[in-house]
Design a protein around this motif. Structure first.
Motif, PDB file in Angstrom:
ATOM      1  N   PRO A 230       0.833  -1.205   0.000  1.00 48.67           N
ATOM      2  CA  PRO A 230       0.000   0.000   0.000  1.00 48.67           C
ATOM      3  C   PRO A 230       0.871   1.261   0.000  1.00 48.67           C
ATOM      4  O   PRO A 230       1.877   1.318   0.703  1.00 48.67           O
ATOM      5  N   VAL A 231       0.491   2.213  -0.791  1.00 50.17           N
ATOM      6  CA  VAL A 231       1.212   3.491  -0.810  1.00 50.17           C
ATOM      7  C   VAL A 231       0.964   4.170   0.538  1.00 50.17           C
ATOM      8  O   VAL A 231      -0.153   4.117   1.066  1.00 50.17           O
ATOM      9  N   GLY A 232       1.999   4.804   1.063  1.00 55.20           N
ATOM     10  CA  GLY A 232       1.872   5.364   2.428  1.00 55.20           C
ATOM     11  C   GLY A 232       1.080   6.647   2.511  1.00 55.20           C
ATOM     12  O   GLY A 232       1.571   7.662   3.012  1.00 55.20           O
TER      13      GLY A 232
ATOM     14  N   ASP B  33       0.843   7.584 -15.365  1.00 50.50           N
ATOM     15  CA  ASP B  33       1.028   7.579 -13.909  1.00 50.50           C
ATOM     16  C   ASP B  33       2.471   7.283 -13.503  1.00 50.50           C
ATOM     17  O   ASP B  33       2.760   7.059 -12.333  1.00 50.50           O
ATOM     18  N   ALA B  34       3.359   7.246 -14.465  1.00 41.07           N
ATOM     19  CA  ALA B  34       4.774   7.019 -14.111  1.00 41.07           C
ATOM     20  C   ALA B  34       5.483   8.322 -13.778  1.00 41.07           C
ATOM     21  O   ALA B  34       6.586   8.323 -13.252  1.00 41.07           O
ATOM     22  N   PHE B  35       4.829   9.427 -14.083  1.00 37.84           N
ATOM     23  CA  PHE B  35       5.480  10.726 -13.874  1.00 37.84           C
ATOM     24  C   PHE B  35       5.304  11.172 -12.425  1.00 37.84           C
ATOM     25  O   PHE B  35       4.197  11.139 -11.892  1.00 37.84           O
ATOM     26  N   ASN B  36       6.374  11.611 -11.832  1.00 40.50           N
ATOM     27  CA  ASN B  36       6.291  12.170 -10.482  1.00 40.50           C
ATOM     28  C   ASN B  36       5.769  13.600 -10.528  1.00 40.50           C
ATOM     29  O   ASN B  36       5.667  14.201 -11.591  1.00 40.50           O
ATOM     30  N   HIS B  37       5.495  14.106  -9.359  1.00 40.79           N
ATOM     31  CA  HIS B  37       4.858  15.425  -9.257  1.00 40.79           C
ATOM     32  C   HIS B  37       5.860  16.530  -8.922  1.00 40.79           C
ATOM     33  O   HIS B  37       6.733  16.349  -8.075  1.00 40.79           O
ATOM     34  N   SER B  38       5.704  17.633  -9.585  1.00 43.76           N
ATOM     35  CA  SER B  38       6.364  18.855  -9.104  1.00 43.76           C
ATOM     36  C   SER B  38       5.521  20.043  -9.556  1.00 43.76           C
ATOM     37  O   SER B  38       4.667  19.937 -10.418  1.00 43.76           O
TER      38      SER B  38
HETATM   39  C1  LIG Z   1       1.646   8.664  -9.985  1.00 42.98           C
HETATM   40  S1  LIG Z   1       2.822   7.861  -9.021  1.00 42.98           S
HETATM   41  C2  LIG Z   1       4.332   8.303  -9.790  1.00 42.98           C
HETATM   42  C3  LIG Z   1       5.172   7.124 -10.124  1.00 42.98           C
HETATM   43  C4  LIG Z   1       5.835   6.512  -8.951  1.00 42.98           C
HETATM   44  N1  LIG Z   1       7.108   7.171  -8.675  1.00 42.98           N
HETATM   45  C5  LIG Z   1       6.083   5.021  -9.089  1.00 42.98           C
HETATM   46  O1  LIG Z   1       7.075   4.539  -8.578  1.00 42.98           O
HETATM   47  O2  LIG Z   1       5.280   4.328  -9.668  1.00 42.98           O
HETATM   48  C6  LIG Z   1       2.698   8.807  -7.587  1.00 42.98           C
HETATM   49  C7  LIG Z   1       3.606   8.354  -6.469  1.00 42.98           C
HETATM   50  O3  LIG Z   1       4.946   8.688  -6.768  1.00 42.98           O
HETATM   51  C8  LIG Z   1       5.597   9.231  -5.634  1.00 42.98           C
HETATM   52  N2  LIG Z   1       5.916  10.631  -5.930  1.00 42.98           N
HETATM   53  C9  LIG Z   1       5.470  11.368  -6.955  1.00 42.98           C
HETATM   54  N3  LIG Z   1       6.008  12.594  -6.946  1.00 42.98           N
HETATM   55  C10 LIG Z   1       6.810  12.640  -5.870  1.00 42.98           C
HETATM   56  C11 LIG Z   1       7.642  13.637  -5.306  1.00 42.98           C
HETATM   57  N4  LIG Z   1       7.747  14.838  -5.858  1.00 42.98           N
HETATM   58  N5  LIG Z   1       8.320  13.331  -4.185  1.00 42.98           N
HETATM   59  C12 LIG Z   1       8.211  12.117  -3.628  1.00 42.98           C
HETATM   60  N6  LIG Z   1       7.447  11.126  -4.105  1.00 42.98           N
HETATM   61  C13 LIG Z   1       6.757  11.371  -5.223  1.00 42.98           C
HETATM   62  C14 LIG Z   1       4.616   9.136  -4.483  1.00 42.98           C
HETATM   63  O4  LIG Z   1       4.845   7.917  -3.823  1.00 42.98           O
HETATM   64  C15 LIG Z   1       3.287   9.064  -5.180  1.00 42.98           C
HETATM   65  O5  LIG Z   1       2.323   8.362  -4.442  1.00 42.98           O
END
Ligand SMILES: C[S@@+](CC[C@H](N)C(=O)[O-])C[C@H]1O[C@@H](n2cnc3c(N)ncnc32)[C@H](O)[C@@H]1O
Length: 920
Positions: free
Chosen positions: A112-114, A249-254
């Motif tokens: 589970p995602v935290g 959904d592979a892209f992280n957030h900023s």
């Molecule tokens: C849509 S997914 C992005 C892909 C993810 N990194 C993966 O391994 O599948 C969203 C998850 O990525 C991580 N994540 C996304 N952006 C982040 C960031 N700026 N800092 C830390 N974790 C991030 C968080 O765990 C979040 O729940």
């Protein structure tokens, strides 16, 4: 080399016509998970990097469950959609290799995602069987046992973090508007829907579950699916609603982001067709000519047969094509896709970021995605009405009343009763004189009276002003009061140039409108203009979607989309399923754009040019002491409010209302310096010898503040009217909303003009305004002093001596609130729990730099050097517009004083370099 799960994913993508631009690559980092990077070549804005056919989208409508539950009534968004998609996803996970999405599902986190919603959850402590994909993963990553260990640690950390988050924004984000805890809704849904369905399907011959070796379900497994939806889902269109979109959904957030997802939202809600379909005709027959949206028929149950058909699992096999399948429409020239498009140029070898929502606060990020940003401009503190009144009481008893600390060395003794004094800025002269009567009995009695009645009503009126008259920001969100600090800052900075030079009423009205949009200079910002939307119109509950039908909300969304440079014909999906941008007519958008640009012409860039302002930026309050930040917030609001409502701080122009000036200008640099750096400015060495300990700094600061107050008195007298008029804010006369607060005084001395806010602006001597302004600003400083002093006292009592730097904010301050735990562990625990990936999402350096001196661990106290004064405040930090007094990703609050004082800024920077620290 790509990891095995990545390879599986990419193969699956190729089979499903998901096209990934060769200039980017997916990377599977063992520590941080999957992310996307650009390769050697720079990428321009307005390009499409990934196209995902909607046939590859996993939604409640497309999942295998949909044809098993024809009557499934799924809301397109909101928590209901979230729960339903989690069910669909869970079902697919259970199907394992039999699922159409198996190749994709294997790339998802196995635990589970935290997300904060699950912190400390009993169910997760029992453990999840979620790794139904595990056998396929074995030997592929070699991280599963580590993952599991980390997971177990996080569960206990999570329990702690949950306790710490009580009463904070995190807590609030986990509840619906009605106060229902989302986790309770989840449990209810699981027992009422998920469990019975699984039981039914296990015995249903046409269900693939029937032959499944392990068809039962568990709550932790469902929670796992829920967390995947929470952290990854997008709102795709009117048919699919909330969906899992592979690769997107592979892209992280900023924030700001490089890419965003686009998809056509307006498809047939019954079959998902983008082009005309049979349902349109049926709808046209049914509706009269005034049908609002011809292409979007209502979700009528009589269409359930085609609904079932359309909801069959997607396939690329031609044999499954049918007449009205949205996915195989013979008239369609191109497949309907979701596209990941760039909105910023991307340099080579850079991580490519999406945004999960431009306004997400850290609390929201933690609750929905399980991470937080190191410094998040969107952070807000919200008050419920009852909290507001508590805050008011707190202020009355502890803050409006100030005291002077005893002089001399040693720990300041608690103030004797008769040293109480009311802040002159909140008092009329009459009231002040009563309170300051020499007879202690009279003084005490009048103080009590005053506190009981007048101060309360005055302070309340100020807060009311803050609530109702605040010129830019959302007031009430549901039953919560919401502020956004950036707005305070921005609003304190500038008003549009053309408004300054026009005194026409209509222009003044226009200013109000413009004010709702954070103005950014078009030429400077290009297409990246930033628009503020009203948070009050954003729904809660894991969604944040804008309600359709709210015309003003739609207008704001149009602005929002437009300023991100999106083609008007596409629906821009912000973040992962959090936001819907409804498509509107192109010509209308173009027209409005011109109008807005016209309005914005000549305005200033918020980020580059705004200077000054007091900005008190609360961060989620992880120590449960929300009151302090609320409290400071109130002051901040008051500062800005008083400034805007009275015109104080505005520099003169020929027209009587020029730019606003920062009240910080009125705080002596010495105070800023001491507060910021913990050191005394060289220029002020005359005032004080070297200060070594935090305690000394505090004492000194108290003294400076008092001296400043004394100076104010002198200045007031010097201005000819003295305190009688100079210090008085007349709050008694309210002339409707616009006329709430005037600086009262003699009209002969200056001209009272109508400012853009419609109230009287007294433009008498500048000194006088500065005095009042300073007085208000000092409240903030005093509050800091007061708080730190009390922390200091507590610590001193424990130590039996004056605390040194590094010993100040002991965790023991929190022990009354929290269960006992060894100190260093608390910190580690907390941060690991807060950021699923410890010290990754929390900007490694700043967290360590901040925490190290605050907590004494096994290796002994750390070096404070220029780290500043209390545990609520982190190290001084240079940034392009000055420096931040504190910019901590955590703890109670961040206070940011900005200044134009370049010299001071440089000096701090030099100190930082000398101290071997990076001035970020
Ligand atoms: C849509 S997914 C992005 C892909 C993810 N990194 C993966 O391994 O599948 C969203 C998850 O990525 C991580 N994540 C996304 N952006 C982040 C960031 N700026 N800092 C830390 N974790 C991030 C968080 O765990 C979040 O729940």
């Amino acid at each position: 080399m790509a990891s095995a799960r990545l390879e599986t994913l990419l193969n699956w993508c190729a089979q499903n016509d998901i096209n990934i631009d060769p200039r980017i690559e997916l990377i599977d980092n063992p520590n941080t998970g999957i992310c996307v990077y650009s390769k050697e070549v720079p990428i321009n804005a307005l390009e499409t990097l990934v196209t995902i056919p909607k046939t590859a989208v996993l939604s409640s409508r497309s999942s295998s469950l949909a044809h098993l539950i024809p009557e499934w009534d799924i809301p397109p968004y909101g928590h209901g959609a979230h729960l339903a998609l989690a069910l669909a996803l869970y079902y697919e996970i259970v199907l394992g290799p039999e699922s159409w999405w198996f190749g994709y599902l294997q790339s998802l986190p196995h635990e589970p995602v935290g997300i904060a919603l699950f912190w400390g959850s009993d169910e997760l402590q029992q453990g999840s069987r979620a790794n139904r994909l595990q056998p396929q993963q074995q030997g592929q990553q070699g991280e599963n046992s580590g993952e599991r260990r980390q997971h177990h640690e996080e569960v206990s950390d999570g329990e702690l973090a949950r306790q710490w988050s009580v009463g904070t924004e995190i807590d609030r984000e986990q509840r619906t508007e009605d106060g229902v805890w989302l986790l309770d809704e989840l449990r209810e849904y699981y027992y009422a829907t998920v469990e019975p369905l699984f039981a039914k399907f296990a015995s249903l011959p046409q269900s693939r579950l029937a032959n499944h070796p392990s068809p039962s379900c568990t709550l932790p497994d469902y929670m796992h699916a829920y967390s995947l939806v929470s952290s990854r889902a997008f709102l795709v269109d009117a048919y699919h609603g909330l969906s899992m979109v592979p690769i997107a959904d592979a892209f992280n957030h900023s924030q700001p982001n490089h890419v965003h997802l686009e998809s056509e939202y307006d498809v047939c809600v019954i079959c998902g067709s983008l082009s005309q379909c049979i349902h349109d005709e049926q709808e046209e027959e049914k509706n009269d000519a005034n049908a609002p949206q011809a292409h979007i028929p209502s979700n009528d149950k009589k269409h359930s047969s085609s609904y079932v058909h359309a909801a069959a699992p997607p396939t690329t096999s031609a044999s499954n094509e049918t007449d009205n399948s949205p996915l195989h429409d013979p008239d369609r020239q191109e497949p309907d896709t979701c596209d990941m498009c760039t909105n910023l140029p991307i340099p080579p070898r850079t991580e490519v970021f999406n945004t999960y929502g431009p306004e997400l606060t850290n609390a929201q990020l933690l609750v929905r995605y399980g991470f937080a940003l190191p410094s998040n401009d969107n952070d807000v503190v919200s008050w419920k009405p009852d909290e507001l009144s508590n805050m008011m009481n707190l202020s009355l008893s502890e803050s409006i009343v100030s005291y002077s600390s005893s002089s001399g060395s040693g720990i300041p003794t608690p103030p004797p009763h008769d040293s109480f004094r009311l802040q002159p800025s909140f008092l009329s002269k009459e009231e002040a004189s009563v309170v300051e009567a020499s007879d202690p009995e009279v003084r005490l009695r009048s103080k009590a009276e005053w506190l009981g009645v007048k101060a309360k009503s005055h302070y309340w009126m100020l807060l009311e002003e803050v609530i109702h008259v605040w010129p830019t920001e959302a007031r009430w969100k549901g039953s919560n009061l919401v502020y956004n600090p950036s707005v305070i800052y921005t609003n304190a900075g500038y008003m549009p140039d053309h408004v300054q030079h026009e005194e026409q009423d209509e222009d003044l009205e226009m200013y109000d409108e413009i004010d709702e949009v954070i103005v950014v200079d078009k030429e400077e910002a290009g297409d990246q203009l930033e628009v503020f939307t009203d948070k009050a119109k954003t729904a809660h509950g894991g969604a944040g979607f804008i309600q359709k039908g709210s015309s003003s909300a739609e207008e704001e969304l149009e602005l929002d989309r437009r300023f991100q440079g999106q083609p008007a014909t596409r629906n821009t999906v912000q973040g992962t399923g959090r936001r819907l941008h409804q498509q509107q007519s192109q010509s209308r958008i173009a027209r409005e754009r011109d109008q807005v640009y016209e309005r914005l012409r000549g305005t200033r860039s918020r980020t580059q040019k705004t200077r000054g302002g007091v900005r008190i930026k609360p961060v989620f309050c992880i120590n449960g002491d929300a009151k302090l930040s609320h409290h400071l917030w109130a002051y901040c609001a008051l500062v800005a409010l008083v400034r805007t409502r009275t015109g104080i701080g505005r520099t003169r122009s020929g027209h009587g209302h020029g730019h606003l000036r920062s009240p910080i200008h009125s705080i002596p640099p010495l105070i800023i310096d001491v507060v910021t750096t913990g050191r005394v400015n060289e220029k002020n060495e005359d005032d004080m010898d070297k200060v070594d300990t935090m305690h000394e700094i505090l004492q000194y600061l108290s003294w400076v503040v008092e001296r400043q107050v004394a100076l104010e008195g002198e200045m007031g007298e010097g201005s000819g009217k003295g305190e009688e008029e100079g210090m008085e804010l007349d709050l008694g006369e309210r002339e409707g909303v616009a006329g709430g607060m005037n600086v009262s005084g003699s009209a002969e001395e200056g001209e009272a003009t109508d400012g853009p806010w419609g109230m009287n602006v007294d433009t008498r001597t500048e000194e006088r305004e500065d005095v009042i302004e300073t007085c208000i600003c000092l409240q903030v400083v005093k509050e800091l002093v007061r708080t730190v002093t009390s922390v200091c006292n507590e610590r001193a009592m424990q130590l039996g001596r004056a605390p040194q730097m590094g010993e100040l904010l002991d965790v023991s301050k929190l022990t009354s609130i929290l269960p006992p735990l060894p100190e260093p562990k608390r910190v580690t625990f907390l941060f690991r729990a807060l950021g699923r990936y410890p010290f990754r999402s929390f900007a490694d350096q700043s967290v360590r730099a901040f925490l190290a001196p605050l907590f004494v661990d096994d290796s002994g106290p750390r070096n404070w050097n220029w780290t500043c004064m209390c545990g609520d405040i982190s190290s001084a930090r240079l940034d392009r517009s000055g420096y931040n007094l504190c910019d901590s990703p955590s703890l109670v609050l961040c206070v940011t004083f900005r200044t134009d004082n370049i010299e001071l800024g440089r000096r701090v920077g030099e100190d930082a370099v000398r101290d071997g620290r990076s001035a970020e």
